[in-house]
Design a protein around this motif. Sequence first.
Motif, PDB file in Angstrom:
ATOM      1  N   ARG A  55       0.830  -1.210   0.000  1.00 41.83           N
ATOM      2  CA  ARG A  55       0.000   0.000   0.000  1.00 41.83           C
ATOM      3  C   ARG A  55       0.864   1.260   0.000  1.00 41.83           C
ATOM      4  O   ARG A  55       1.964   1.254   0.565  1.00 41.83           O
ATOM      5  N   PRO A  56       0.378   2.339  -0.582  1.00 42.03           N
ATOM      6  CA  PRO A  56       1.118   3.609  -0.498  1.00 42.03           C
ATOM      7  C   PRO A  56       1.121   4.125   0.935  1.00 42.03           C
ATOM      8  O   PRO A  56       0.162   3.908   1.690  1.00 42.03           O
ATOM      9  N   LEU A  57       2.213   4.806   1.316  1.00 43.32           N
ATOM     10  CA  LEU A  57       2.357   5.320   2.671  1.00 43.32           C
ATOM     11  C   LEU A  57       2.369   6.836   2.666  1.00 43.32           C
ATOM     12  O   LEU A  57       3.084   7.462   1.876  1.00 43.32           O
ATOM     13  N   HIS A  58       1.587   7.422   3.555  1.00 46.88           N
ATOM     14  CA  HIS A  58       1.576   8.873   3.746  1.00 46.88           C
ATOM     15  C   HIS A  58       2.013   9.139   5.189  1.00 46.88           C
ATOM     16  O   HIS A  58       1.383   8.663   6.133  1.00 46.88           O
ATOM     17  N   GLU A  59       3.095   9.907   5.349  1.00 49.80           N
ATOM     18  CA  GLU A  59       3.686  10.144   6.667  1.00 49.80           C
ATOM     19  C   GLU A  59       3.456  11.586   7.112  1.00 49.80           C
ATOM     20  O   GLU A  59       3.817  12.519   6.403  1.00 49.80           O
ATOM     21  N   LEU A 115      -1.719   5.553   6.573  1.00 47.18           N
ATOM     22  CA  LEU A 115      -1.458   6.921   7.039  1.00 47.18           C
ATOM     23  C   LEU A 115      -0.776   6.856   8.395  1.00 47.18           C
ATOM     24  O   LEU A 115      -1.330   6.312   9.352  1.00 47.18           O
ATOM     25  N   LEU A 116       0.433   7.390   8.481  1.00 47.48           N
ATOM     26  CA  LEU A 116       1.172   7.470   9.737  1.00 47.48           C
ATOM     27  C   LEU A 116       1.027   8.869  10.323  1.00 47.48           C
ATOM     28  O   LEU A 116       1.337   9.859   9.662  1.00 47.48           O
ATOM     29  N   ILE A 159      -0.952   5.570  14.574  1.00 49.28           N
ATOM     30  CA  ILE A 159      -0.621   6.761  15.348  1.00 49.28           C
ATOM     31  C   ILE A 159       0.389   6.360  16.416  1.00 49.28           C
ATOM     32  O   ILE A 159       0.185   5.383  17.131  1.00 49.28           O
ATOM     33  N   THR A 160       1.493   7.087  16.496  1.00 52.80           N
ATOM     34  CA  THR A 160       2.500   6.754  17.507  1.00 52.80           C
ATOM     35  C   THR A 160       2.558   7.824  18.587  1.00 52.80           C
ATOM     36  O   THR A 160       2.229   8.994  18.352  1.00 52.80           O
ATOM     37  N   SER A 161       2.976   7.399  19.785  1.00 51.08           N
ATOM     38  CA  SER A 161       3.110   8.322  20.911  1.00 51.08           C
ATOM     39  C   SER A 161       4.272   7.859  21.786  1.00 51.08           C
ATOM     40  O   SER A 161       4.444   6.656  22.016  1.00 51.08           O
ATOM     41  N   ASN A 162       5.055   8.820  22.281  1.00 52.53           N
ATOM     42  CA  ASN A 162       6.128   8.519  23.222  1.00 52.53           C
ATOM     43  C   ASN A 162       5.729   8.817  24.662  1.00 52.53           C
ATOM     44  O   ASN A 162       6.576   8.878  25.562  1.00 52.53           O
TER      45      ASN A 162
END
Length: 285
Positions: A55-59, A115-116, A159-162
């Motif tokens: 799949r295409p990736l959108h960052e 989607l990232l 979705i990432t979180s630190n």
Amino acid sequence: MSVQKFTGTNSYIATDDLTMAVNAAVTLQRPILIKGEPGTGKTQLAIEVAKSLGRPLHEWHIKSTTKAQQGLYEYDAVARLRDSQLGDERVHDIGNYILRGNVWEAFDSEEPPVLLIDEIDKADIEFPNDLLRELDRMEFFVYETKQLVKARHRPIIIITSNNEKELPDAFLRRCFFHYIKFPDKVTMQKIVDVHFPGLKKALLKESLDAFYKLRDVPGLKKKPSTSELLDWIKLLLAEDIPPEALRENASGKAMPPLYGALLKNEQDVHLFEKLVFLDRRSRPQ
């Protein structure tokens, strides 16, 4: 019709619980919120999911100044004013000054995308809530052009979180959550094997022993991560450091060679130096 499932890739070791979490989020059609220590592969996960599923990736990498609106679109009023002063014909079409954001690009993708939204906790506390409606309904309205933008395909949203700040409950309710645990030795060995397939067993064992002993030191301000271990091994190979040098470190007799790849602040270096000194004094001469 069978649904494609994420199973990891040749370059990314995904545990069973991580692959299960990704596939569960896809089934539920909800964003997956990924937390974990820095360096555990949260951002890389999105890249590997896109690669695995073709799949295409959108960052969209979030900064402290990022606003939710920027992910949808921005209206460049300054450029329009400048063009009007220059007599440019473009000013008659306001659409020429609408700048698409990463969410819009993902919504408009001809193929189902990934989607990232990376490090969402860096932004203002209201940022996640400002995206709730758009991510729920898969659409948003462009007021300047009176255009309704609808997603052609529902993206896989990662979705990432630190954990720099707490996320709103309303946002958390809409996500599938997964915490990436720090890899144990067995998993870490597989990760190292991917990056250094020809690594000798003696060096692999001693480097892992020394690395985990360092991580176990109480009071470290920043524990070394997976990415730092890989950097360290790369340096050990480049400098031809023998396994014996690492064994001395693992037994507490010395600082690890090239420790600057693992320890990233002076407090941790001083702490470890102190522990090595105390260990030496406690040993019989």
